[in-house]
Design an enzyme around this catalytic site. Structure first.
Site, PDB file in Angstrom:
ATOM      1  N   CYS A  79      -2.960   1.536   6.609  1.00  0.00           N
ATOM      2  CA  CYS A  79      -3.024   1.031   7.984  1.00  0.00           C
ATOM      3  C   CYS A  79      -3.645   2.067   8.896  1.00  0.00           C
ATOM      4  CB  CYS A  79      -1.632   0.648   8.463  1.00  0.00           C
ATOM      5  SG  CYS A  79      -0.425   1.939   8.200  1.00  0.00           S
ATOM      6  N   GLU A  93       8.842   2.959  13.835  1.00  0.00           N
ATOM      7  CA  GLU A  93       9.602   3.388  12.658  1.00  0.00           C
ATOM      8  C   GLU A  93       9.550   4.913  12.643  1.00  0.00           C
ATOM      9  OE1 GLU A  93       7.909   1.044   9.422  1.00  0.00           O
ATOM     10  OE2 GLU A  93       9.397  -0.461   9.962  1.00  0.00           O
ATOM     11  N   GLU A 146       5.120  -3.935  12.255  1.00  0.00           N
ATOM     12  CA  GLU A 146       4.095  -2.894  12.037  1.00  0.00           C
ATOM     13  C   GLU A 146       2.924  -3.596  11.390  1.00  0.00           C
ATOM     14  OE1 GLU A 146       3.964   0.141  12.938  1.00  0.00           O
ATOM     15  OE2 GLU A 146       6.029   0.420  13.580  1.00  0.00           O
ATOM     16  N   ASN A 152       0.808  -1.235   0.000  1.00  0.00           N
ATOM     17  CA  ASN A 152       0.000   0.000   0.000  1.00  0.00           C
ATOM     18  C   ASN A 152       0.836   1.277   0.000  1.00  0.00           C
ATOM     19  OD1 ASN A 152       0.764  -0.485   2.655  1.00  0.00           O
ATOM     20  ND2 ASN A 152      -1.133   0.319   3.507  1.00  0.00           N
TER      21      ASN A 152
HETATM   22  P1  NAD Z   1       0.260  -9.366   4.317  1.00  0.00           P
HETATM   23  O1  NAD Z   1       0.434  -9.613   5.772  1.00  0.00           O
HETATM   24  O2  NAD Z   1      -0.599 -10.282   3.553  1.00  0.00           O
HETATM   25  O3  NAD Z   1       1.682  -9.373   3.576  1.00  0.00           O
HETATM   26  C1  NAD Z   1       2.731  -8.508   3.973  1.00  0.00           C
HETATM   27  C2  NAD Z   1       4.046  -9.070   3.467  1.00  0.00           C
HETATM   28  O4  NAD Z   1       4.311 -10.301   4.158  1.00  0.00           O
HETATM   29  C3  NAD Z   1       4.061  -9.428   1.972  1.00  0.00           C
HETATM   30  O5  NAD Z   1       5.328  -9.091   1.438  1.00  0.00           O
HETATM   31  C4  NAD Z   1       3.862 -10.941   1.974  1.00  0.00           C
HETATM   32  O6  NAD Z   1       4.366 -11.589   0.826  1.00  0.00           O
HETATM   33  C5  NAD Z   1       4.623 -11.329   3.222  1.00  0.00           C
HETATM   34  N1  NAD Z   1       4.213 -12.609   3.822  1.00  0.00           N
HETATM   35  C6  NAD Z   1       2.997 -13.213   3.772  1.00  0.00           C
HETATM   36  N2  NAD Z   1       3.016 -14.383   4.440  1.00  0.00           N
HETATM   37  C7  NAD Z   1       4.264 -14.516   4.951  1.00  0.00           C
HETATM   38  C8  NAD Z   1       4.894 -15.495   5.776  1.00  0.00           C
HETATM   39  N3  NAD Z   1       4.248 -16.564   6.193  1.00  0.00           N
HETATM   40  N4  NAD Z   1       6.177 -15.289   6.126  1.00  0.00           N
HETATM   41  C9  NAD Z   1       6.840 -14.184   5.740  1.00  0.00           C
HETATM   42  N5  NAD Z   1       6.302 -13.224   4.944  1.00  0.00           N
HETATM   43  C10 NAD Z   1       5.019 -13.381   4.563  1.00  0.00           C
HETATM   44  O7  NAD Z   1      -0.246  -7.843   4.197  1.00  0.00           O
HETATM   45  P2  NAD Z   1      -0.642  -7.005   2.888  1.00  0.00           P
HETATM   46  O8  NAD Z   1      -1.972  -7.459   2.406  1.00  0.00           O
HETATM   47  O9  NAD Z   1       0.501  -6.966   1.930  1.00  0.00           O
HETATM   48  O10 NAD Z   1      -0.764  -5.531   3.495  1.00  0.00           O
HETATM   49  C11 NAD Z   1      -1.876  -5.076   4.161  1.00  0.00           C
HETATM   50  C12 NAD Z   1      -1.663  -5.099   5.664  1.00  0.00           C
HETATM   51  O11 NAD Z   1      -0.509  -4.331   6.024  1.00  0.00           O
HETATM   52  C13 NAD Z   1      -2.800  -4.471   6.440  1.00  0.00           C
HETATM   53  O12 NAD Z   1      -3.118  -5.273   7.553  1.00  0.00           O
HETATM   54  C14 NAD Z   1      -2.235  -3.134   6.894  1.00  0.00           C
HETATM   55  O13 NAD Z   1      -2.838  -2.589   8.051  1.00  0.00           O
HETATM   56  C15 NAD Z   1      -0.809  -3.484   7.123  1.00  0.00           C
HETATM   57  N6  NAD Z   1       0.032  -2.284   7.111  1.00  0.00           N
HETATM   58  C16 NAD Z   1       0.531  -1.833   8.300  1.00  0.00           C
HETATM   59  C17 NAD Z   1       1.302  -0.671   8.344  1.00  0.00           C
HETATM   60  C18 NAD Z   1       1.849  -0.161   9.642  1.00  0.00           C
HETATM   61  O14 NAD Z   1       2.804   0.613   9.605  1.00  0.00           O
HETATM   62  N7  NAD Z   1       1.308  -0.526  10.803  1.00  0.00           N
HETATM   63  C19 NAD Z   1       1.555   0.019   7.160  1.00  0.00           C
HETATM   64  C20 NAD Z   1       1.022  -0.469   5.963  1.00  0.00           C
HETATM   65  C21 NAD Z   1       0.272  -1.621   5.950  1.00  0.00           C
END
Ligand code: NAD
Length: 496
Positions: free
Chosen positions: A285, A465, A251, A154
């Site tokens: 997020c 961060e 995060e 995102n």
């Molecule tokens: P996701 O958890 O599906 O994936 C995030 C990353 O993790 C991707 O690169 C994915 O390939 C990797 N991943 C998935 N399974 C894994 C595993 N088993 N082991 C290691 N890596 C793995 O999230 P998304 O759909 O890409 O992003 C949306 C989410 O991110 C939302 O929940 C959002 O709130 C969160 N987000 C949080 C922040 C913050 O700073 N708090 C910022 C942006 C997005």
């Protein structure tokens, strides 16, 4: 798409290389379905190569004085400035958010890179008097080793910059596994770091999906994992790191609330929450997902917000008049549809939206209307779970106390806001809301890079961060004692 910016390969040991297997990931434009590029869908072998390259590069990089490391990062910031518009256009094509926002995403990477590169000439520790005569005491930051960096789609340049740049200035080397939805923006960012002059192996990129992420988390050569993504995945990753004693910074998700008190300026509320709930098509997020209104502000907020939502121009993010782009993927739209159906089933009222949109010429894109749900109750799933789409729920609260309780009554703790002109009410909300970020008279989005960013409870694990606090994730403290008395002096014992 500007092909000169991007690469179709992994970056390992200073070279752009093919994946070890035949598997490929396709990057597509969520507005049009156009194929933008194809990259390796990396597996454990690719991750292993990358970690080895990072480990090999580490001794020289950590021995490079921090101001010299930072000079390279300043050059990277300048390259980002020069390419800002092209990078923003690429990002809009790859993940859909509108150009104004992708320019902001690149700008955030620029701000972060300049800010943290400045730390190359500081990275302060401190000196302090010893309790013994003729003994010096001070502490310094030490790098940790190979850092595994896993990011979502995102904020495909801002979030990697929040992690990679502080990791590098502290003297670590990096293996970066970006989201499978945005590999091209990731290659463009790494190409900038390469051009800025990072030595081979200092930053490595493995494109790929969840399997590549898991291989990185489990690799014995990785000393620290920095993860941004969903809470469910983050907690799994944390458990695996804990089992091996590997450091982890998380995060994760959010369920951000805005409280609108009786004396709030409702036009400002409508402007701020339209931006907060529907910007990035709600896929932030920090997106506002719950609006907590009083009996007096309820009608005014719902009417104004629905009016703004009705006028939002939904379409291709590259089009200058578009105000909200598509969701990132079919899966993400299906998730939003499912939550709106859950909300209907729970008895909420769809005030506006609640359906797909098909802008002319982009009928195949993953568009969904900005949606306002009324009559939401705090315990409902739509009020508890992260939807990550352009859907906001309105919850009635009788008092500020109740609104604070509802704000805190979710598993997440990223951001919250309160709209009021009453300084006492604002101060109470700031004090009692349990989130990492609180806004007053603003929506839940708009963090600046020189302040700590992150959340409490299931949004994070205590790290931050941004700000100077980012340095605490990517370095560890070394305390140094130099005894020049020429005799044995025992701390705590020799007190005469
Ligand atoms: P996701 O958890 O599906 O994936 C995030 C990353 O993790 C991707 O690169 C994915 O390939 C990797 N991943 C998935 N399974 C894994 C595993 N088993 N082991 C290691 N890596 C793995 O999230 P998304 O759909 O890409 O992003 C949306 C989410 O991110 C939302 O929940 C959002 O709130 C969160 N987000 C949080 C922040 C913050 O700073 N708090 C910022 C942006 C997005």
């Amino acid at each position: 798409m500007d092909a000169a910016l991007t690469r179709d390969r992994n970056f390992i040991g200073g070279r752009w290389v093919d994946g070890s297997g035949a598997a490929r990931l396709t990057s597509t434009n969520p507005a049009s379905g156009e194929v933008l590029g194809v990259v390796p869908d990396s597996g454990p072998q690719d991750v292993d190569r990358a970690v080895r390259a990072a480990a090999e590069a580490w001794p020289r990089w950590r021995a490079t004085p921090a101001p010299r490391r930072a000079e390279i990062l300043f050059r990277a910031a300048e390259l980002l400035v020069a390419r800002k518009e092209d990078l923003a256009r690429l990002m809009t094509q790859e993940m859909g958010k509108i150009l104004a926002e992708t320019r902001g995403d690149v700008q955030e990477a620029i701000d972060m890179t300049y800010f943290i590169a400045g730390e190359g000439r500081r990275l302060h520790g401190y000196t302090t008097p010893s309790e013994m005569p003729r003994k010096a005491a001070y502490c310094v930051r030490a790098p940790i080793g190979v850092v595994g960096i896993i990011t979502p789609w995102n904020f495909p340049m801002a979030i990697p910059s929040w992690k990679i740049v502080p990791a590098l200035v502290c003297g670590n080397t990096v293996v970066f596994k970006p989201a499978p939805e945005t590999p091209l923006v990731a290659t463009a960012f790494v190409a900038v770091l390469e051009e800025a002059g990072l030595p081979p192996g200092v930053v490595n990129l493995v494109a790929g999906g969840d399997q590549a992420g898991a291989a990185l988390v489990d690799h014995p050569g990785v000393a620290l994992v920095s993860f941004t993504g969903s809470t469910d995945v983050g907690l799994q990753v944390a458990a695996r790191c804990a089992a091996r004693g590997v450091r982890i910074s998380l995060e994760m998700g959010g369920k951000n609330a805005a409280i609108v008190l009786d004396d709030a300026d409702l036009d400002l509320v409508a402007d701020a929450l339209t931006w907060s709930a529907f910007g990035t098509t709600g896929q932030r997020c920090t997106a506002c997902s719950r609006i907590l209104v009083t009996p007096r502000t309820h009608t005014g907020v719902v009417e104004r917000l629905a009016g703004r939502a009705a006028k939002l121009r939904v379409g291709n993010g590259l089009d200058a008049v578009t105000e909200m782009g598509p969701l990132v993927s079919a899966a993400q739209r299906a998730r939003v549809e499912q939550y709106v159906a859950i909300g209907r089933g729970e008895g909420t009222r769809v005030v506006i939206g609640g359906e797909r949109v098909a802008p002319a010429g982009f009928e195949g894109g993953f568009f969904y209307a900005p949606t306002v749900l009324d009559d939401v109750r705090p315990h409902m799933r739509v009020a508890q779970e992260e939807i990550f789409g352009p859907v906001v729920g309105v919850i009635r609260c009788a008092t500020l106390d109740e609104a604070i309780e509802v704000t805190n009554g979710v598993r997440y703790g990223l951001s919250a806001s309160v709209f009021t002109r009453d300084v006492s009410a604002a101060m109470r909300a700031i004090e009692e809301i349990r989130t990492g970020i609180v806004y007053v008279n603003h929506g839940t989005i708009g963090a600046e890079v020189h302040l700590p960013f992150g959340g409490t409870r299931h949004t994070g694990n205590g790290h931050r961060e941004g700000g100077l606090q980012a340095l605490d994730v990517f370095s560890e403290w070394k305390s140094v004692y130099i005894d020049y008395s020429g005799r044995l002096q025992r701390a705590q014992i020799d007190r005469e």
